[in-house]
Design an enzyme around this catalytic site. Structure first.
Site, PDB file in Angstrom:
ATOM      1  N   GLU A 183       5.235   7.140   4.393  1.00 52.56           N
ATOM      2  CA  GLU A 183       6.665   6.903   4.649  1.00 52.56           C
ATOM      3  C   GLU A 183       7.563   7.137   3.430  1.00 52.56           C
ATOM      4  O   GLU A 183       8.429   6.322   3.118  1.00 52.56           O
ATOM      5  CB  GLU A 183       6.875   5.483   5.194  1.00 52.56           C
ATOM      6  CG  GLU A 183       6.067   5.222   6.459  1.00 52.56           C
ATOM      7  CD  GLU A 183       6.269   3.811   7.037  1.00 52.56           C
ATOM      8  OE1 GLU A 183       6.949   2.990   6.398  1.00 52.56           O
ATOM      9  OE2 GLU A 183       5.741   3.549   8.128  1.00 52.56           O
ATOM     10  N   ASN A 241       1.509  10.572   5.421  1.00 49.34           N
ATOM     11  CA  ASN A 241       1.655   9.931   6.733  1.00 49.34           C
ATOM     12  C   ASN A 241       3.088   9.421   6.910  1.00 49.34           C
ATOM     13  O   ASN A 241       3.658   8.850   5.978  1.00 49.34           O
ATOM     14  CB  ASN A 241       0.660   8.747   6.776  1.00 49.34           C
ATOM     15  CG  ASN A 241       0.455   8.158   8.157  1.00 49.34           C
ATOM     16  OD1 ASN A 241       0.156   8.878   9.102  1.00 49.34           O
ATOM     17  ND2 ASN A 241       0.599   6.851   8.282  1.00 49.34           N
ATOM     18  N   HIS A 257       4.697   5.931  16.696  1.00 44.67           N
ATOM     19  CA  HIS A 257       5.068   4.655  17.319  1.00 44.67           C
ATOM     20  C   HIS A 257       6.284   4.958  18.180  1.00 44.67           C
ATOM     21  O   HIS A 257       7.364   5.231  17.660  1.00 44.67           O
ATOM     22  CB  HIS A 257       5.445   3.613  16.262  1.00 44.67           C
ATOM     23  CG  HIS A 257       4.323   3.246  15.349  1.00 44.67           C
ATOM     24  ND1 HIS A 257       3.255   2.489  15.778  1.00 44.67           N
ATOM     25  CD2 HIS A 257       4.085   3.517  14.040  1.00 44.67           C
ATOM     26  CE1 HIS A 257       2.412   2.308  14.761  1.00 44.67           C
ATOM     27  NE2 HIS A 257       2.892   2.933  13.701  1.00 44.67           N
ATOM     28  N   GLU A 260      -1.138   6.664  14.382  1.00 43.29           N
ATOM     29  CA  GLU A 260      -0.783   5.268  14.716  1.00 43.29           C
ATOM     30  C   GLU A 260      -0.166   5.184  16.110  1.00 43.29           C
ATOM     31  O   GLU A 260       0.809   4.455  16.337  1.00 43.29           O
ATOM     32  CB  GLU A 260       0.179   4.690  13.660  1.00 43.29           C
ATOM     33  CG  GLU A 260      -0.349   4.773  12.247  1.00 43.29           C
ATOM     34  CD  GLU A 260       0.536   4.101  11.204  1.00 43.29           C
ATOM     35  OE1 GLU A 260       1.419   3.300  11.570  1.00 43.29           O
ATOM     36  OE2 GLU A 260       0.344   4.391  10.011  1.00 43.29           O
ATOM     37  N   ASP A 263       1.162   4.359  19.516  1.00 43.58           N
ATOM     38  CA  ASP A 263       1.362   3.325  20.540  1.00 43.58           C
ATOM     39  C   ASP A 263       2.654   3.641  21.283  1.00 43.58           C
ATOM     40  O   ASP A 263       3.576   4.238  20.718  1.00 43.58           O
ATOM     41  CB  ASP A 263       1.316   1.886  20.005  1.00 43.58           C
ATOM     42  CG  ASP A 263       2.234   1.567  18.835  1.00 43.58           C
ATOM     43  OD1 ASP A 263       3.256   2.264  18.656  1.00 43.58           O
ATOM     44  OD2 ASP A 263       1.943   0.610  18.106  1.00 43.58           O
TER      45      ASP A 263
HETATM   46  C1  XIL Z   1       2.004  -2.801  10.354  1.00 49.52           C
HETATM   47  C2  XIL Z   1       0.922  -3.758  10.843  1.00 49.52           C
HETATM   48  O1  XIL Z   1       0.543  -3.384  12.139  1.00 49.52           O
HETATM   49  C3  XIL Z   1       1.444  -5.188  10.826  1.00 49.52           C
HETATM   50  O2  XIL Z   1       0.388  -6.097  11.138  1.00 49.52           O
HETATM   51  C4  XIL Z   1       2.033  -5.513   9.460  1.00 49.52           C
HETATM   52  O3  XIL Z   1       2.622  -6.797   9.489  1.00 49.52           O
HETATM   53  C5  XIL Z   1       3.072  -4.473   9.065  1.00 49.52           C
HETATM   54  O4  XIL Z   1       2.503  -3.182   9.106  1.00 49.52           O
HETATM   55  N1  XIL Z   1       3.588   2.031   9.860  1.00 49.52           N
HETATM   56  C6  XIL Z   1       2.426   1.891   9.134  1.00 49.52           C
HETATM   57  C7  XIL Z   1       1.569   0.701   9.350  1.00 49.52           C
HETATM   58  O5  XIL Z   1       2.057   2.791   8.368  1.00 49.52           O
HETATM   59  O6  XIL Z   1       0.887   0.308   8.187  1.00 49.52           O
HETATM   60  C8  XIL Z   1       2.354  -0.461   9.929  1.00 49.52           C
HETATM   61  O7  XIL Z   1       1.437  -1.517  10.230  1.00 49.52           O
HETATM   62  C9  XIL Z   1       3.143  -0.029  11.135  1.00 49.52           C
HETATM   63  C10 XIL Z   1       4.113   1.063  10.765  1.00 49.52           C
END
Ligand code: XIL
Length: 335
Positions: free
Chosen positions: A129, A171, A207, A237, A239
């Site tokens: 990020e 990422n 996400h 990631e 979802d």
């Molecule tokens: C999130 C986790 O799922 C949570 O449990 C934590 O509190 C915060 O981080 N992008 C990412 C992940 O790269 O590491 C994040 O994970 C979600 C967004």
């Protein structure tokens, strides 16, 4: 329902982020992961803040336990993540270190963590990020402020030295389809590759909600231009959240989105990995971070398969069939 054998046969690394500790305490959670994943990533246990107990001191218990679990089940591992502006140790995040001290701490952290698991982690998210949401610039962070934009190349170089065989990823989120952020991420990767930085792949977090899934054609175009730089592209990631309470119609739409994305990835040779950010709605960051939304994952809170899990199974089964037909044998050629 078991997605793992189907993913194995399709030649796809498919799996999920794992809630630390839980798999040791809950046999049914461990069984869910074993049945459905040939790759896992720790949801939090390998982040800088959770790992580091104080300047120079670490607690690797959670990360080690997951690595051992994955190895017991012959699963591959993703490491997540070495350099991120969130979940940092307070003494790093507060910005009290000057450039030289922060640079030393960054190098030492990467050497320690990547070195500890050298040869056992297939892919690491090295930088997470680093691009601002407006897509115009790099994200403001303690690293950018103290070290300038070169901290990104530096992190990849140190990680590569610590484990030369590991696949190193950049990422990010919200850069999956078309738009200014996707363009800025592309430009960053273009510059890194041109400078000879050891970066091997791009992770698309993905996400998303039902309403903001990017069109598959836009995702494919974006993935292809990154692949043309010589990079691998992974969905890291995934979802797809729905408004709560969830309806059958929402689950059907969600399933169609999961299937379309998986189909897309399976058809593209540079896409070898798809990870969901959790496997079951019992453990998902979504309800806490996106109020009023949830039920984003393929299995429900009781570990039962949702329409999304059935849709994933169907797509994997079809891909496995094609792979077997092509090789004339059972199982897929390695991607
Ligand atoms: C999130 C986790 O799922 C949570 O449990 C934590 O509190 C915060 O981080 N992008 C990412 C992940 O790269 O590491 C994040 O994970 C979600 C967004």
């Amino acid at each position: 329902m078991a997605l793992r054998p189907l993913a194995d046969a399709a030649g796809l690394a498919f799996g999920a982020a794992v809630k630390s500790g839980r798999f040791a305490e809950e046999a049914d959670y461990a069984a869910l992961l074993a049945a459905n994943c040939n790759i896992v990533v720790p949801e939090n246990a390998m982040k800088w803040g959770p790992l580091m107990t104080g300047p120079g001191t670490y607690d690797f218990a959670g990360a080690d336990a997951l690595v051992a679990f994955a190895e017991r089940h012959a699963m591959r591992l993703r490491g997540h993540t070495l350099v991120w502006h969130r979940q940092l140790p307070p003494w790093i995040e507060k910005g009290g270190l000057d450039a030289a001290a922060l640079g030393r701490a960054l190098d030492a952290h990467i050497r320690t963590v990547v070195g500890r698991y050298r040869g056992r982690i297939w892919q690491w998210d090295v930088v997470n990020e680093a691009v601002a949401d407006n897509g115009k610039e790099l994200r403001d962070s303690v690293f950018l402020r103290r070290l300038g934009p070169d901290y990104i190349a530096r992190a990849f170089r140190v990680a590569h030295e610590a484990d030369p065989a590991c696949r190193l990823f950049y990422n990010d989120y919200g850069a999956e389809g078309a738009g200014p952020k996707a363009d800025r991420v592309y430009r960053l990767l273009q510059e890194l590759v041109a400078a000879g930085v050891p970066v091997h792949g791009v992770g698309m977090q993905m996400h998303r909600s039902l309403g903001d899934m990017p069109p598959p054609a836009a995702v494919r175009d974006n993935m292809r231009r990154l692949a043309a730089l010589g990079l691998e592209v992974a969905v890291t990631e995934l979802d797809i959240r729905v408004p709560l309470p969830a309806t059958a119609a929402a689950f059907a739409q969600q399933a169609a989105h999961y299937a379309a994305l998986l189909e897309l990835c399976l058809a593209e040779p540079y896409c070898k990995t798809v990870l969901c950010w959790g496997m079951s709605d019992r453990y998902s960051w979504v309800p806490k971070f996106f109020k009023g939304h949830g039920a984003a994952l393929p299995f429900d809170g009781a570990f039962g398969p949702k329409p999304a899990a059935h849709a994933i199974a169907r797509v994997l089964r079809e891909a496995a069939g094609h792979a077997a037909a092509e090789t004339g044998a059972k199982g897929a050629a390695p991607r």
